[in-house]
Design an enzyme around this catalytic site. Sequence first.
Site, PDB file in Angstrom:
ATOM      1  N   SER A 125       0.817  -1.216   0.000  1.00  0.00           N
ATOM      2  CA  SER A 125       0.000   0.000   0.000  1.00  0.00           C
ATOM      3  C   SER A 125       0.855   1.273   0.000  1.00  0.00           C
ATOM      4  CB  SER A 125      -0.905   0.018   1.234  1.00  0.00           C
ATOM      5  OG  SER A 125      -1.549   1.269   1.313  1.00  0.00           O
ATOM      6  N   ASP A 164     -13.867   6.700  -2.831  1.00  0.00           N
ATOM      7  CA  ASP A 164     -13.334   6.376  -4.166  1.00  0.00           C
ATOM      8  C   ASP A 164     -13.984   7.186  -5.285  1.00  0.00           C
ATOM      9  OD1 ASP A 164     -11.335   4.578  -3.511  1.00  0.00           O
ATOM     10  OD2 ASP A 164     -12.663   2.830  -3.571  1.00  0.00           O
ATOM     11  N   LYS A 179     -13.225  -4.517   1.875  1.00  0.00           N
ATOM     12  CA  LYS A 179     -14.082  -3.336   1.664  1.00  0.00           C
ATOM     13  C   LYS A 179     -15.566  -3.636   1.849  1.00  0.00           C
ATOM     14  CE  LYS A 179     -11.251  -0.449  -1.348  1.00  0.00           C
ATOM     15  NZ  LYS A 179     -11.223   0.301  -2.617  1.00  0.00           N
ATOM     16  N   ALA A 194     -16.735  -4.096 -14.317  1.00  0.00           N
ATOM     17  CA  ALA A 194     -17.880  -4.002 -13.394  1.00  0.00           C
ATOM     18  C   ALA A 194     -17.520  -4.593 -12.034  1.00  0.00           C
ATOM     19  CB  ALA A 194     -19.098  -4.709 -14.002  1.00  0.00           C
ATOM     20  N   GLY A 195     -16.275  -4.382 -11.604  1.00  0.00           N
ATOM     21  CA  GLY A 195     -15.847  -4.861 -10.290  1.00  0.00           C
ATOM     22  C   GLY A 195     -16.160  -3.817  -9.227  1.00  0.00           C
ATOM     23  N   GLY A 196     -15.475  -3.913  -8.090  1.00  0.00           N
ATOM     24  CA  GLY A 196     -15.725  -3.007  -6.976  1.00  0.00           C
ATOM     25  C   GLY A 196     -15.475  -1.555  -7.354  1.00  0.00           C
TER      26      GLY A 196
HETATM   27  P1  NAP Z   1     -12.209  -6.240  -8.941  1.00  0.00           P
HETATM   28  O1  NAP Z   1     -13.418  -5.965  -8.120  1.00  0.00           O
HETATM   29  O2  NAP Z   1     -11.461  -7.498  -8.731  1.00  0.00           O
HETATM   30  O3  NAP Z   1     -12.678  -6.183 -10.504  1.00  0.00           O
HETATM   31  C1  NAP Z   1     -11.783  -6.523 -11.529  1.00  0.00           C
HETATM   32  C2  NAP Z   1     -12.368  -6.127 -12.878  1.00  0.00           C
HETATM   33  O4  NAP Z   1     -11.379  -6.463 -13.888  1.00  0.00           O
HETATM   34  C3  NAP Z   1     -13.633  -6.894 -13.253  1.00  0.00           C
HETATM   35  O5  NAP Z   1     -14.430  -6.084 -14.081  1.00  0.00           O
HETATM   36  C4  NAP Z   1     -13.056  -8.080 -14.040  1.00  0.00           C
HETATM   37  O6  NAP Z   1     -13.958  -8.688 -14.934  1.00  0.00           O
HETATM   38  C5  NAP Z   1     -11.954  -7.406 -14.815  1.00  0.00           C
HETATM   39  N1  NAP Z   1     -10.935  -8.358 -15.269  1.00  0.00           N
HETATM   40  C6  NAP Z   1      -9.965  -8.937 -14.532  1.00  0.00           C
HETATM   41  N2  NAP Z   1      -9.233  -9.792 -15.301  1.00  0.00           N
HETATM   42  C7  NAP Z   1      -9.799  -9.747 -16.545  1.00  0.00           C
HETATM   43  C8  NAP Z   1      -9.503 -10.381 -17.789  1.00  0.00           C
HETATM   44  N3  NAP Z   1      -8.478 -11.260 -17.911  1.00  0.00           N
HETATM   45  N4  NAP Z   1     -10.258 -10.092 -18.874  1.00  0.00           N
HETATM   46  C9  NAP Z   1     -11.302  -9.208 -18.757  1.00  0.00           C
HETATM   47  N5  NAP Z   1     -11.620  -8.566 -17.620  1.00  0.00           N
HETATM   48  C10 NAP Z   1     -10.878  -8.836 -16.525  1.00  0.00           C
HETATM   49  O7  NAP Z   1     -11.138  -5.080  -8.807  1.00  0.00           O
HETATM   50  P2  NAP Z   1     -11.407  -3.519  -8.517  1.00  0.00           P
HETATM   51  O8  NAP Z   1     -11.311  -3.270  -7.065  1.00  0.00           O
HETATM   52  O9  NAP Z   1     -12.632  -3.118  -9.258  1.00  0.00           O
HETATM   53  O10 NAP Z   1     -10.094  -2.845  -9.174  1.00  0.00           O
HETATM   54  C11 NAP Z   1      -9.920  -2.835 -10.587  1.00  0.00           C
HETATM   55  C12 NAP Z   1      -8.632  -2.076 -10.944  1.00  0.00           C
HETATM   56  O11 NAP Z   1      -8.748  -0.721 -10.557  1.00  0.00           O
HETATM   57  C13 NAP Z   1      -7.378  -2.610 -10.227  1.00  0.00           C
HETATM   58  O12 NAP Z   1      -6.316  -2.571 -11.142  1.00  0.00           O
HETATM   59  C14 NAP Z   1      -7.145  -1.621  -9.115  1.00  0.00           C
HETATM   60  O13 NAP Z   1      -5.781  -1.520  -8.750  1.00  0.00           O
HETATM   61  C15 NAP Z   1      -7.609  -0.335  -9.799  1.00  0.00           C
HETATM   62  N6  NAP Z   1      -8.037   0.687  -8.832  1.00  0.00           N
HETATM   63  C16 NAP Z   1      -7.386   1.864  -8.840  1.00  0.00           C
HETATM   64  C17 NAP Z   1      -7.769   2.866  -7.974  1.00  0.00           C
HETATM   65  C18 NAP Z   1      -7.044   4.174  -7.991  1.00  0.00           C
HETATM   66  O14 NAP Z   1      -7.088   4.884  -6.973  1.00  0.00           O
HETATM   67  N7  NAP Z   1      -6.441   4.554  -9.101  1.00  0.00           N
HETATM   68  C19 NAP Z   1      -8.826   2.641  -7.058  1.00  0.00           C
HETATM   69  C20 NAP Z   1      -9.487   1.416  -7.082  1.00  0.00           C
HETATM   70  C21 NAP Z   1      -9.084   0.433  -7.983  1.00  0.00           C
HETATM   71  P3  NAP Z   1     -14.826  -9.963 -14.466  1.00  0.00           P
HETATM   72  O15 NAP Z   1     -15.964  -9.400 -13.664  1.00  0.00           O
HETATM   73  O16 NAP Z   1     -15.252 -10.608 -15.718  1.00  0.00           O
HETATM   74  O17 NAP Z   1     -13.929 -10.839 -13.643  1.00  0.00           O
END
Ligand code: NAP
Length: 269
Positions: A13, A100, A64, A126-128
Site C-alpha cells: 500500500s 473512491d 471493503k 464491473a468490479g468493486g
Molecule cells: P475487482 O473488483 O477485482 O474487478 C476486476 C475487474 O477487472 C472486473 O471487471 C473483471 O472482470 C476485470 N478483469 C480482470 N481480469 C480480466 C480479464 N483477464 N479479462 C477481462 N476482464 C478482466 O477489482 P477492482 O477493485 O474493481 O479494481 C480494478 C482495478 O482498478 C485494479 O487494477 C485496481 O488496482 C484499480 N483501482 C485503482 C484505484 C485508484 O485509486 N487509481 C482505485 C481502485 C481500484 P470480471 O468481472 O469478468 O472478472
Amino acid sequence: MKAGVIGFPVHHSKSPIIHGHWMDKYDITGSYKTIEIHPDNFQNEVNELVTNNYNGFNVTAPYKEEILSLCYEIDDIAKAIGAVNTILIEDRKLLGKNTDSFGFIQNIKSQINFNFKNKKCFVIGAGGAARAIIYGLLNEGIQEIYLTNRTKEKAESLRKFDEDKIKIINWEEKENYIGNIDILVNTTSLGMLGKRNLEINISSLNKTTVVTDLVYAPLMTPLLLDAKNQGNDIVTGIGMLLHQARPAFEAWTGILPEVSKTLEEKILK
Ligand code: NAP
C-alpha cells in the site's frame, strides 16, 4: 492522529506515504501504518484498533465489503456503492465512508477541464471500483453510461444504479460503441504490471474524447499510450489514489489536504 490501512496483503500500500506526507506538511503528530489482518482474525483485530484508540483506518482488499457488517453507521455514498474504504472511529463506534468516487471525479477535474453534465461515458469493467465510478458519474449528472464487462451478469447487476442511463454492451462488441462518447474509463485490472493488456482498438474515438485508466502501475498504461498517440486527452490513475485519501485525512484531522506535484512525484518513485 492514529490511523492506518487494513488489508491482506497490505505491505504494497502507498497510503502510508500519502498520509505521512500530509502529517509532515500540516504538522500532525501520530502514525499511519499498514496493518495486515488475517481473514481468520478479522473482527478481533478490528476491535483491537478501537481498543488501541485509533482515530480510524482505510480499508483495502479483501475487506471493503466485509467491514460493512462491523459498522455502526455507514454514509449514503458507501451504502450506495456497497463498500467502505474509510473508517472514522467515534465513541468507540465505526463510521463507514467511501471516498473512491470523490477521488475519481476530483482527479479528472484537477487534471483537465471537463464537465460531466450531459456527457456520454463508456465504462469498461464491473468490479468493486466500477461501482464507485458509476456512482460518481451519475452524481455529476452524466447523461448516459455504456457499460461492458467480461462477465456480463456483473455489468447487468450494476444497472440498478440507474436503469434508464446505463446500457450494457457485450464485451466482444465494445469497439462498436466508442465512436460517440465523451469519456472512456478502464476500471478493469487489465493493463496492470504483470497482467494482460486491455485489448481494444480505440481508433474510432472522437478527437475530443477523454481517456482515463484506474490502473496506475504502470502510470502510462497501453490504453493511455494509444490514446495519447492519437491525440486524445488522457487522465492517469495515480491522482484518484491521491484524491480518495483527502477526505479520510480530513475525517481524522479536520484538515482537507491538497494534492501537490511533490506528493505525486513521491508516490511515483
Ligand atoms: P475487482 O473488483 O477485482 O474487478 C476486476 C475487474 O477487472 C472486473 O471487471 C473483471 O472482470 C476485470 N478483469 C480482470 N481480469 C480480466 C480479464 N483477464 N479479462 C477481462 N476482464 C478482466 O477489482 P477492482 O477493485 O474493481 O479494481 C480494478 C482495478 O482498478 C485494479 O487494477 C485496481 O488496482 C484499480 N483501482 C485503482 C484505484 C485508484 O485509486 N487509481 C482505485 C481502485 C481500484 P470480471 O468481472 O469478468 O472478472
